[in-house]
Design a protein around this motif. Sequence first.
Motif, PDB file in Angstrom:
ATOM      1  N   ALA A 250      -2.310  13.919  -6.740  1.00 30.05           N
ATOM      2  CA  ALA A 250      -3.697  13.669  -6.354  1.00 30.05           C
ATOM      3  C   ALA A 250      -4.478  14.961  -6.123  1.00 30.05           C
ATOM      4  O   ALA A 250      -5.635  14.915  -5.705  1.00 30.05           O
ATOM      5  N   GLY A 251      -3.825  16.095  -6.373  1.00 29.80           N
ATOM      6  CA  GLY A 251      -4.523  17.375  -6.225  1.00 29.80           C
ATOM      7  C   GLY A 251      -4.424  17.958  -4.827  1.00 29.80           C
ATOM      8  O   GLY A 251      -5.267  18.777  -4.440  1.00 29.80           O
ATOM      9  N   GLY A 252      -3.424  17.562  -4.060  1.00 30.80           N
ATOM     10  CA  GLY A 252      -3.240  18.093  -2.705  1.00 30.80           C
ATOM     11  C   GLY A 252      -3.165  19.601  -2.699  1.00 30.80           C
ATOM     12  O   GLY A 252      -2.602  20.211  -3.609  1.00 30.80           O
ATOM     13  N   LYS A 253      -3.727  20.200  -1.657  1.00 31.15           N
ATOM     14  CA  LYS A 253      -3.877  21.655  -1.632  1.00 31.15           C
ATOM     15  C   LYS A 253      -2.919  22.356  -0.676  1.00 31.15           C
ATOM     16  O   LYS A 253      -2.906  23.569  -0.599  1.00 31.15           O
TER      17      LYS A 253
ATOM     18  N   THR B 161       0.847  -1.183   0.000  1.00 30.12           N
ATOM     19  CA  THR B 161       0.000   0.000   0.000  1.00 30.12           C
ATOM     20  C   THR B 161       0.886   1.237   0.000  1.00 30.12           C
ATOM     21  O   THR B 161       2.106   1.135   0.150  1.00 30.12           O
ATOM     22  N   ALA B 162       0.284   2.399  -0.173  1.00 30.70           N
ATOM     23  CA  ALA B 162       1.032   3.657  -0.184  1.00 30.70           C
ATOM     24  C   ALA B 162       0.043   4.788   0.011  1.00 30.70           C
ATOM     25  O   ALA B 162      -1.143   4.639  -0.270  1.00 30.70           O
ATOM     26  N   MET B 163       0.543   5.911   0.489  1.00 28.48           N
ATOM     27  CA  MET B 163      -0.332   7.070   0.612  1.00 28.48           C
ATOM     28  C   MET B 163      -0.630   7.615  -0.784  1.00 28.48           C
ATOM     29  O   MET B 163       0.247   7.711  -1.632  1.00 28.48           O
ATOM     30  N   PHE B 164      -1.894   7.939  -1.019  1.00 25.47           N
ATOM     31  CA  PHE B 164      -2.383   8.434  -2.303  1.00 25.47           C
ATOM     32  C   PHE B 164      -1.942   7.523  -3.458  1.00 25.47           C
ATOM     33  O   PHE B 164      -1.563   7.985  -4.522  1.00 25.47           O
ATOM     34  N   ARG B 165      -2.014   6.221  -3.178  1.00 21.67           N
ATOM     35  CA  ARG B 165      -1.688   5.229  -4.208  1.00 21.67           C
ATOM     36  C   ARG B 165      -2.621   5.426  -5.403  1.00 21.67           C
ATOM     37  O   ARG B 165      -3.816   5.617  -5.232  1.00 21.67           O
ATOM     38  N   ASP B 166      -2.112   5.371  -6.603  1.00 18.85           N
ATOM     39  CA  ASP B 166      -2.881   5.692  -7.803  1.00 18.85           C
ATOM     40  C   ASP B 166      -3.496   7.086  -7.649  1.00 18.85           C
ATOM     41  O   ASP B 166      -4.704   7.241  -7.411  1.00 18.85           O
ATOM     42  N   PRO B 167      -2.683   8.142  -7.752  1.00 17.26           N
ATOM     43  CA  PRO B 167      -3.166   9.503  -7.472  1.00 17.26           C
ATOM     44  C   PRO B 167      -4.426   9.901  -8.249  1.00 17.26           C
ATOM     45  O   PRO B 167      -5.272  10.639  -7.731  1.00 17.26           O
ATOM     46  N   SER B 168      -4.559   9.410  -9.471  1.00 23.50           N
ATOM     47  CA  SER B 168      -5.738   9.808 -10.260  1.00 23.50           C
ATOM     48  C   SER B 168      -7.034   9.303  -9.624  1.00 23.50           C
ATOM     49  O   SER B 168      -8.106   9.888  -9.827  1.00 23.50           O
ATOM     50  N   PHE B 169      -6.957   8.232  -8.831  1.00 20.43           N
ATOM     51  CA  PHE B 169      -8.138   7.747  -8.104  1.00 20.43           C
ATOM     52  C   PHE B 169      -8.608   8.821  -7.117  1.00 20.43           C
ATOM     53  O   PHE B 169      -9.806   9.081  -6.983  1.00 20.43           O
ATOM     54  N   TYR B 170      -7.655   9.465  -6.453  1.00 15.27           N
ATOM     55  CA  TYR B 170      -8.012  10.499  -5.476  1.00 15.27           C
ATOM     56  C   TYR B 170      -8.488  11.781  -6.160  1.00 15.27           C
ATOM     57  O   TYR B 170      -9.322  12.508  -5.622  1.00 15.27           O
ATOM     58  N   VAL B 171      -7.957  12.048  -7.360  1.00 18.30           N
ATOM     59  CA  VAL B 171      -8.469  13.180  -8.141  1.00 18.30           C
ATOM     60  C   VAL B 171      -9.946  12.941  -8.453  1.00 18.30           C
ATOM     61  O   VAL B 171     -10.787  13.845  -8.322  1.00 18.30           O
ATOM     62  N   ALA B 172     -10.274  11.698  -8.831  1.00 24.39           N
ATOM     63  CA  ALA B 172     -11.668  11.353  -9.136  1.00 24.39           C
ATOM     64  C   ALA B 172     -12.541  11.423  -7.883  1.00 24.39           C
ATOM     65  O   ALA B 172     -13.683  11.890  -7.932  1.00 24.39           O
ATOM     66  N   LEU B 173     -12.007  10.958  -6.752  1.00 25.95           N
ATOM     67  CA  LEU B 173     -12.775  11.062  -5.510  1.00 25.95           C
ATOM     68  C   LEU B 173     -13.099  12.526  -5.210  1.00 25.95           C
ATOM     69  O   LEU B 173     -14.230  12.875  -4.852  1.00 25.95           O
ATOM     70  N   ARG B 174     -12.093  13.379  -5.356  1.00 23.77           N
ATOM     71  CA  ARG B 174     -12.272  14.788  -5.021  1.00 23.77           C
ATOM     72  C   ARG B 174     -13.284  15.465  -5.950  1.00 23.77           C
ATOM     73  O   ARG B 174     -14.115  16.253  -5.508  1.00 23.77           O
ATOM     74  N   SER B 175     -13.209  15.135  -7.230  1.00 21.95           N
ATOM     75  CA  SER B 175     -14.045  15.865  -8.197  1.00 21.95           C
ATOM     76  C   SER B 175     -15.414  15.231  -8.414  1.00 21.95           C
ATOM     77  O   SER B 175     -16.374  15.934  -8.739  1.00 21.95           O
ATOM     78  N   LYS B 176     -15.547  13.919  -8.237  1.00 23.92           N
ATOM     79  CA  LYS B 176     -16.806  13.245  -8.569  1.00 23.92           C
ATOM     80  C   LYS B 176     -17.559  12.694  -7.363  1.00 23.92           C
ATOM     81  O   LYS B 176     -18.789  12.586  -7.402  1.00 23.92           O
ATOM     82  N   VAL B 177     -16.855  12.309  -6.336  1.00 24.20           N
ATOM     83  CA  VAL B 177     -17.517  11.651  -5.195  1.00 24.20           C
ATOM     84  C   VAL B 177     -17.795  12.629  -4.057  1.00 24.20           C
ATOM     85  O   VAL B 177     -18.908  12.678  -3.529  1.00 24.20           O
ATOM     86  N   LEU B 178     -16.795  13.431  -3.678  1.00 22.67           N
ATOM     87  CA  LEU B 178     -17.003  14.330  -2.545  1.00 22.67           C
ATOM     88  C   LEU B 178     -18.138  15.328  -2.771  1.00 22.67           C
ATOM     89  O   LEU B 178     -18.883  15.629  -1.820  1.00 22.67           O
ATOM     90  N   PRO B 179     -18.348  15.839  -3.991  1.00 18.12           N
ATOM     91  CA  PRO B 179     -19.522  16.716  -4.183  1.00 18.12           C
ATOM     92  C   PRO B 179     -20.842  16.009  -3.858  1.00 18.12           C
ATOM     93  O   PRO B 179     -21.773  16.647  -3.349  1.00 18.12           O
ATOM     94  N   LEU B 180     -20.924  14.706  -4.102  1.00 23.07           N
ATOM     95  CA  LEU B 180     -22.136  13.958  -3.752  1.00 23.07           C
ATOM     96  C   LEU B 180     -22.276  13.865  -2.235  1.00 23.07           C
ATOM     97  O   LEU B 180     -23.377  13.950  -1.688  1.00 23.07           O
ATOM     98  N   LEU B 181     -21.147  13.686  -1.541  1.00 21.57           N
ATOM     99  CA  LEU B 181     -21.179  13.511  -0.087  1.00 21.57           C
ATOM    100  C   LEU B 181     -21.567  14.805   0.630  1.00 21.57           C
ATOM    101  O   LEU B 181     -22.042  14.764   1.761  1.00 21.57           O
ATOM    102  N   ARG B 182     -21.367  15.941  -0.012  1.00 19.68           N
ATOM    103  CA  ARG B 182     -21.693  17.215   0.637  1.00 19.68           C
ATOM    104  C   ARG B 182     -23.181  17.321   0.969  1.00 19.68           C
ATOM    105  O   ARG B 182     -23.581  18.099   1.834  1.00 19.68           O
TER     106      ARG B 182
END
Length: 274
Positions: free
Chosen positions: A166-169, A76-97
């Motif tokens: 992964a789009g870290g801010k 395992t690794a932190m932010f493994r497959d960074p594009s997965f986290y980009v997708a989480l941020r842009s497509k999933v988290l807006p739904l969770l709001r």
Amino acid sequence: MNRNELEAIEIQLLLEGVYRYHGFDFRNYAPASLKRRIWNIIRSEHLTTVSGLQEKVLHDPACLERFLLGLSVNVTAMFRDPSFYVALRSKVLPLLRTYPFIRIWHAGCSTGEEVYSMAILLQEEGLYQRCRIYATDMNEMVLRKAKAGIFSLGLMQEYTQNYLLAGGKQSFAEYYTAAYENAIFRSSLKENIVFSQHNLATDSSFNEFNVILCRNVLIYFNQLLQERVHKLLYESLGTFGVLGLGRQESLKFTPHEQQYEELVGHEKIYRRIV
């Protein structure tokens, strides 16, 4: 009977014994990788046969711990497959709001790097305070490491790169304190995480979730066990809940394929629709 047939019988007896005596079920793991890992353990225990390992695992608790660690795949690794986290941020988290409270399950969390990645993501998006993350693994030893939140300082360069991709801010270094050879992650990241033992092969659902991440776990199971786990994940996910799998995993040709829609197909992110 040739040597390979004898070895197959020995492995079956070993796995049956571990299941019946200790309750850990590896009987439906994919055979090729399972056999390779069993032989790695045999060599590390300075043994020569599968039967020798069986005797030691059944009578020596310390050997059982090493056996479980050896059979668990803890890559395992932190932010493994960074594009997965980009997708989480842009497509999933807006739904969770839209949810007043969010329950997330990391199934097979290993040593926790991806759990902390999710916590960082949620903090940066202002959602962490209304989340509860359940991080589970069958292996108590790796869970202890996950709970500690202490990782090798030598990995931080790679993890910083993953975080940025992964789009870290923020500056990734703000999330940990360096001490000798370790990176100790901020305790605030653990406030809403529950680490607990759970075995996908034998345990049942324990809550209803808005998001379930079970990445790079199913690839080590045979078809029978994969179907069991897919049923467990489906039953644990609320309607319109989101399921994230690993890149080599898919819902295609499973009994639940029609009960999900693709949310981000190439990242294996799905949403339960029925």
